[in-house]
Design a protein around this motif. Structure first.
Motif, PDB file in Angstrom:
ATOM      1  N   ALA A  79     -51.043  29.503 -44.042  1.00 56.05           N
ATOM      2  CA  ALA A  79     -51.869  28.329 -44.338  1.00 56.05           C
ATOM      3  C   ALA A  79     -53.233  28.759 -44.855  1.00 56.05           C
ATOM      4  CB  ALA A  79     -52.027  27.456 -43.095  1.00 56.05           C
ATOM      5  N   THR A  80     -53.682  29.936 -44.442  1.00 56.59           N
ATOM      6  CA  THR A  80     -54.942  30.465 -44.982  1.00 56.59           C
ATOM      7  C   THR A  80     -54.813  30.615 -46.494  1.00 56.59           C
ATOM      8  OG1 THR A  80     -55.344  31.619 -42.908  1.00 56.59           O
ATOM      9  CG2 THR A  80     -56.553  32.411 -44.842  1.00 56.59           C
ATOM     10  N   SER A  81     -53.741  31.277 -46.943  1.00 59.42           N
ATOM     11  CA  SER A  81     -53.491  31.394 -48.386  1.00 59.42           C
ATOM     12  C   SER A  81     -53.423  30.003 -49.010  1.00 59.42           C
ATOM     13  CB  SER A  81     -52.161  32.098 -48.665  1.00 59.42           C
ATOM     14  OG  SER A  81     -52.089  33.325 -48.015  1.00 59.42           O
ATOM     15  N   TYR A 103     -65.186  22.230 -36.096  1.00 55.21           N
ATOM     16  CA  TYR A 103     -64.215  22.491 -35.023  1.00 55.21           C
ATOM     17  C   TYR A 103     -62.874  22.685 -35.692  1.00 55.21           C
ATOM     18  CZ  TYR A 103     -64.150  22.106 -29.837  1.00 55.21           C
ATOM     19  OH  TYR A 103     -64.149  22.352 -28.479  1.00 55.21           O
ATOM     20  N   SER A 104     -62.483  23.941 -35.932  1.00 53.92           N
ATOM     21  CA  SER A 104     -61.218  24.235 -36.584  1.00 53.92           C
ATOM     22  C   SER A 104     -60.980  25.728 -36.479  1.00 53.92           C
ATOM     23  CB  SER A 104     -61.251  23.817 -38.060  1.00 53.92           C
ATOM     24  OG  SER A 104     -59.974  23.984 -38.641  1.00 53.92           O
ATOM     25  N   MET A 105     -59.848  26.159 -37.033  1.00 56.82           N
ATOM     26  CA  MET A 105     -59.617  27.584 -37.192  1.00 56.82           C
ATOM     27  C   MET A 105     -60.489  28.025 -38.385  1.00 56.82           C
ATOM     28  SD  MET A 105     -57.681  29.832 -39.075  1.00 56.82           S
ATOM     29  CE  MET A 105     -57.645  31.564 -38.683  1.00 56.82           C
ATOM     30  N   SER A 106     -61.003  29.237 -38.337  1.00 58.29           N
ATOM     31  CA  SER A 106     -62.041  29.639 -39.296  1.00 58.29           C
ATOM     32  C   SER A 106     -61.623  29.543 -40.761  1.00 58.29           C
ATOM     33  CB  SER A 106     -62.519  31.060 -38.987  1.00 58.29           C
ATOM     34  OG  SER A 106     -61.457  31.977 -39.167  1.00 58.29           O
ATOM     35  N   ALA A 107     -60.327  29.678 -41.050  1.00 57.71           N
ATOM     36  CA  ALA A 107     -59.898  29.690 -42.458  1.00 57.71           C
ATOM     37  C   ALA A 107     -60.286  28.404 -43.195  1.00 57.71           C
ATOM     38  CB  ALA A 107     -58.389  29.902 -42.557  1.00 57.71           C
ATOM     39  N   THR A 108     -60.349  27.291 -42.471  1.00 52.20           N
ATOM     40  CA  THR A 108     -60.718  26.020 -43.089  1.00 52.20           C
ATOM     41  C   THR A 108     -62.060  26.141 -43.811  1.00 52.20           C
ATOM     42  OG1 THR A 108     -59.784  24.965 -41.118  1.00 52.20           O
ATOM     43  CG2 THR A 108     -61.023  23.541 -42.622  1.00 52.20           C
ATOM     44  N   PRO A 149     -60.744  17.572 -44.393  1.00 48.10           N
ATOM     45  CA  PRO A 149     -60.523  17.119 -43.014  1.00 48.10           C
ATOM     46  C   PRO A 149     -59.421  17.956 -42.353  1.00 48.10           C
ATOM     47  CG  PRO A 149     -59.717  15.474 -44.578  1.00 48.10           C
ATOM     48  CD  PRO A 149     -60.237  16.622 -45.390  1.00 48.10           C
ATOM     49  N   VAL A 150     -59.564  18.122 -41.056  1.00 48.30           N
ATOM     50  CA  VAL A 150     -58.559  18.857 -40.278  1.00 48.30           C
ATOM     51  C   VAL A 150     -57.940  17.877 -39.288  1.00 48.30           C
ATOM     52  CG1 VAL A 150     -58.176  20.784 -38.689  1.00 48.30           C
ATOM     53  CG2 VAL A 150     -59.915  20.973 -40.484  1.00 48.30           C
ATOM     54  N   ASN A 151     -56.636  17.854 -39.226  1.00 44.23           N
ATOM     55  CA  ASN A 151     -55.930  16.989 -38.266  1.00 44.23           C
ATOM     56  C   ASN A 151     -55.756  17.808 -36.994  1.00 44.23           C
ATOM     57  OD1 ASN A 151     -55.798  14.930 -40.244  1.00 44.23           O
ATOM     58  ND2 ASN A 151     -54.150  16.079 -41.236  1.00 44.23           N
ATOM     59  N   GLU A 175     -56.258  18.205 -47.066  1.00 47.98           N
ATOM     60  CA  GLU A 175     -56.033  18.088 -45.622  1.00 47.98           C
ATOM     61  C   GLU A 175     -55.590  19.435 -45.061  1.00 47.98           C
ATOM     62  OE1 GLU A 175     -53.564  14.846 -43.960  1.00 47.98           O
ATOM     63  OE2 GLU A 175     -53.534  14.159 -46.030  1.00 47.98           O
ATOM     64  N   ASP A 176     -56.292  19.922 -44.063  1.00 44.33           N
ATOM     65  CA  ASP A 176     -55.797  21.060 -43.296  1.00 44.33           C
ATOM     66  C   ASP A 176     -54.895  20.465 -42.219  1.00 44.33           C
ATOM     67  OD1 ASP A 176     -55.279  23.056 -41.475  1.00 44.33           O
ATOM     68  OD2 ASP A 176     -57.269  23.963 -41.626  1.00 44.33           O
ATOM     69  N   ASN A 177     -53.595  20.539 -42.494  1.00 43.31           N
ATOM     70  CA  ASN A 177     -52.630  19.921 -41.581  1.00 43.31           C
ATOM     71  C   ASN A 177     -51.829  20.975 -40.812  1.00 43.31           C
ATOM     72  OD1 ASN A 177     -51.635  17.430 -40.575  1.00 43.31           O
ATOM     73  ND2 ASN A 177     -49.701  17.838 -41.629  1.00 43.31           N
ATOM     74  N   ALA A 178     -52.450  22.112 -40.575  1.00 46.31           N
ATOM     75  CA  ALA A 178     -51.760  23.215 -39.886  1.00 46.31           C
ATOM     76  C   ALA A 178     -51.270  22.802 -38.501  1.00 46.31           C
ATOM     77  CB  ALA A 178     -52.700  24.415 -39.768  1.00 46.31           C
ATOM     78  N   GLN A 179     -51.985  21.876 -37.860  1.00 44.45           N
ATOM     79  CA  GLN A 179     -51.672  21.547 -36.470  1.00 44.45           C
ATOM     80  C   GLN A 179     -50.968  20.204 -36.299  1.00 44.45           C
ATOM     81  OE1 GLN A 179     -55.176  21.992 -34.012  1.00 44.45           O
ATOM     82  NE2 GLN A 179     -55.550  24.088 -34.690  1.00 44.45           N
ATOM     83  N   HIS A 204     -47.690  30.487 -33.959  1.00 43.93           N
ATOM     84  CA  HIS A 204     -48.160  29.616 -32.878  1.00 43.93           C
ATOM     85  C   HIS A 204     -47.933  28.139 -33.142  1.00 43.93           C
ATOM     86  CE1 HIS A 204     -50.093  33.008 -31.055  1.00 43.93           C
ATOM     87  NE2 HIS A 204     -50.790  33.248 -32.127  1.00 43.93           N
ATOM     88  N   LYS A 205     -47.510  27.786 -34.326  1.00 42.44           N
ATOM     89  CA  LYS A 205     -47.486  26.372 -34.696  1.00 42.44           C
ATOM     90  C   LYS A 205     -46.167  25.704 -34.255  1.00 42.44           C
ATOM     91  CE  LYS A 205     -51.570  26.817 -35.976  1.00 42.44           C
ATOM     92  NZ  LYS A 205     -52.167  27.398 -37.136  1.00 42.44           N
ATOM     93  N   HIS A 206     -46.087  24.376 -34.409  1.00 46.08           N
ATOM     94  CA  HIS A 206     -44.879  23.668 -33.953  1.00 46.08           C
ATOM     95  C   HIS A 206     -43.619  24.350 -34.487  1.00 46.08           C
ATOM     96  CE1 HIS A 206     -47.696  20.207 -33.419  1.00 46.08           C
ATOM     97  NE2 HIS A 206     -46.825  19.770 -32.538  1.00 46.08           N
TER      98      HIS A 206
HETATM   99  C1  LIG Z   1     -53.397  28.032 -37.742  1.00 45.37           C
HETATM  100  C2  LIG Z   1     -54.397  27.323 -38.547  1.00 45.37           C
HETATM  101  C3  LIG Z   1     -54.777  27.748 -39.832  1.00 45.37           C
HETATM  102  C4  LIG Z   1     -54.321  29.045 -40.423  1.00 45.37           C
HETATM  103  O1  LIG Z   1     -52.952  29.166 -40.469  1.00 45.37           O
HETATM  104  P1  LIG Z   1     -52.267  30.542 -40.884  1.00 45.37           P
HETATM  105  O2  LIG Z   1     -50.898  30.128 -41.317  1.00 45.37           O
HETATM  106  O3  LIG Z   1     -52.259  31.408 -39.680  1.00 45.37           O
HETATM  107  O4  LIG Z   1     -53.045  31.149 -41.984  1.00 45.37           O
HETATM  108  C5  LIG Z   1     -55.661  26.977 -40.536  1.00 45.37           C
HETATM  109  N1  LIG Z   1     -56.178  25.855 -40.022  1.00 45.37           N
HETATM  110  C6  LIG Z   1     -55.868  25.422 -38.797  1.00 45.37           C
HETATM  111  C7  LIG Z   1     -56.478  24.160 -38.296  1.00 45.37           C
HETATM  112  C8  LIG Z   1     -54.982  26.154 -38.005  1.00 45.37           C
HETATM  113  O5  LIG Z   1     -54.686  25.736 -36.782  1.00 45.37           O
END
Ligand SMILES: *Cc1c(COP(=O)(O)O)cnc(C)c1O
Length: 426
Positions: A79-81, A103-108, A149-151, A175-179, A204-206
């Motif tokens: 998701a970072t890519s 408040y998110s994972m740093s890649a956002t 926005p991050v969900n 949308e950062d919809n990683a979670q 770690h994701k669903h």
């Molecule tokens: C996990 C996560 C990412 C990064 O996902 P990767 O697939 O590990 O790069 C980005 N944003 C949020 C909100 C995440 O939880």
């Protein structure tokens, strides 16, 4: 002797929690199929049919389009890519401002920096931890080009409202919809409401492929740009007669056939995995919601929360002890809770020292934004005081285990006076 485990008593949960395992026979068979075939990747970074990857990658993308009702799905290796590609596809360049939550994972918030863009932090809402539309409006300037926005934790941000703001100002919404796979707002799937949505398939994701991600969009031009950035776009622009070359310095963000084969199995399991996590979270909430000082996660009207993390909020005055003491006592009972997710991201050294690309402070030297404490007080408060989190995709759960977790939570609360006293003596 005390009954509390933290004071030497028996832990309420005496079997250690085991990691959540979502890889099984189907994934094993899928990987073996690819290994037997021998083509572990189908990509070539040059014109021709292999530019868009092999059969597993394409099948995963087709399945993703159907599952999420989108026109284009572009797999990536994380998701970072995906976030980096999305910011590139949106045409962000040096000095452009991109509004992000702290408040998110740093890649956002790293994604804009990759293209010389400037992350501008807007505060979150306390109930659901998503970007606050009013704060987003306040953060907009003539340089703003995009919003991310991050969900967060599985609950959709106010996506429709944020999209309306984006359209009013001509901004791209990523949308950062990683979670939050399969979360919805007003019946529409999170990740598919903005111009581009980014999903994660990390371990770690669903649902997961070890490492992996998917970008989705209904915009054919953005889809082409995402595919070019994913796979050495510079080699393709002439062949495809692309006229806008900006940000088409390509990367290798390609997914392997092995990961895609696993991803196809995981995609089929997603509804069940999400339904289970949601049921466990609601059971946890029901079990503790009457405790004074504990506010269980909100499910906003017209939203489906998919509970990547269960996040009760903690009021130390009402509970009668500090969050730290509570979390330590609960961990000793066998129920580990995280306190305050991540430090607001503007506290990272990269922002404090205003240095990202090269030694001269680029891109911060294009702007005089500062990242001082107090920038996003709601987020700081949630991090420092209120928010507690339990990752529902971290451990294998059952109703029995959840009931023990509830009992542990209540046990610590019921012994609060003893705990406070022991703590003040110590
Ligand atoms: C996990 C996560 C990412 C990064 O996902 P990767 O697939 O590990 O790069 C980005 N944003 C949020 C909100 C995440 O939880």
């Amino acid at each position: 002797m005390s009954e509390l485990a933290v004071l030497g008593g028996e832990p309420l949960i005496n079997e250690p929690l085991v990691p959540f395992k979502r890889i099984g026979e189907a994934e094993r068979a899928a990987v073996l199929r690819v290994l037997d075939d021998g083509e572990l990747s189908g990509f070539i970074g040059a014109p021709g049919p292999d530019f868009n990857g092999g059969p597993e990658v394409r099948a995963l993308e087709d399945g993703w389009c159907k599952a999420f009702g989108v026109a284009h799905s572009i797999t990536v290796n994380s998701a970072t890519s995906g976030l980096y590609a999305a910011v590139g596809a949106a045409g962000i360049g040096p000095g452009d401002e991109v509004i992000v939550p702290p408040y998110s994972m740093s890649a956002t918030v790293m994604a804009p920096l990759v293209y010389g863009g400037i992350p501008v932090f807007a505060d979150i809402e306390p109930e659901t931890f998503g970007l606050d539309p009013a704060q987003v409006r306040r953060a907009i300037t003539s340089k703003t080009r995009a919003i991310i926005p991050v969900n967060l934790f599985g609950h959709p941000a106010r996506l429709h409202e944020l999209l309306a703001i984006a359209e009013e100002y001509g901004l791209t919404m990523i949308e950062d919809n990683a979670q939050a796979p399969l979360a919805t707002e007003y019946g529409r799937l999170a990740g598919t409401i903005g111009h581009i949505g980014v999903f994660s398939l990390n371990r770690h994701k669903h649902i997961q492929t070890g490492e992996g991600g998917v970008c989705v969009t209904n915009d054919a031009r953005l889809a082409e740009r995402l595919r070019l950035i994913r796979n050495h776009g510079e080699n393709l622009v002439e062949h495809l007669a692309v006229d806008d070359l900006s940000n088409l310095v390509g990367f290798n963000y390609r997914m392997t056939e092995l990961s895609a084969a696993v991803g196809r199995c995981q995609l089929e399991k997603a509804p069940e995995i999400v339904a289970e996590r949601t049921a466990y979270a609601r059971r946890l909430s029901a079990g503790v919601k009457d405790i004074p000082g504990i506010t269980v996660p909100v499910e906003r009207d017209q939203c489906e929360h998919v509970y990547y993390v269960w996040t009760p909020r903690f009021d130390a005055d009402k509970v009668g002890m500090s969050r730290d003491l509570f979390a330590q006592a609960l961990a000793a009972e066998g129920f580990p809770l995280n306190q305050g997710y991540v430090n607001p991201l503007y506290r990272l050294p990269i922002f404090q020292q205003r240095t990202a690309i090269g030694p001269h402070g680029f891109p911060f030297n294009l702007n005089d934004r500062r990242y001082d404490d107090g920038l996003c007080p709601v987020c700081e408060h949630m991090h420092e005081q209120e928010e507690l989190g339990f990752g529902l995709c971290t451990f294998e759960l059952s109703n029995d285990i959840v009931d023990q977790m509830i009992a542990a939570f209540r046990k610590v609360y019921d012994h609060r006076d003893e705990l406070a006293q022991a703590n003040s003596v110590a």
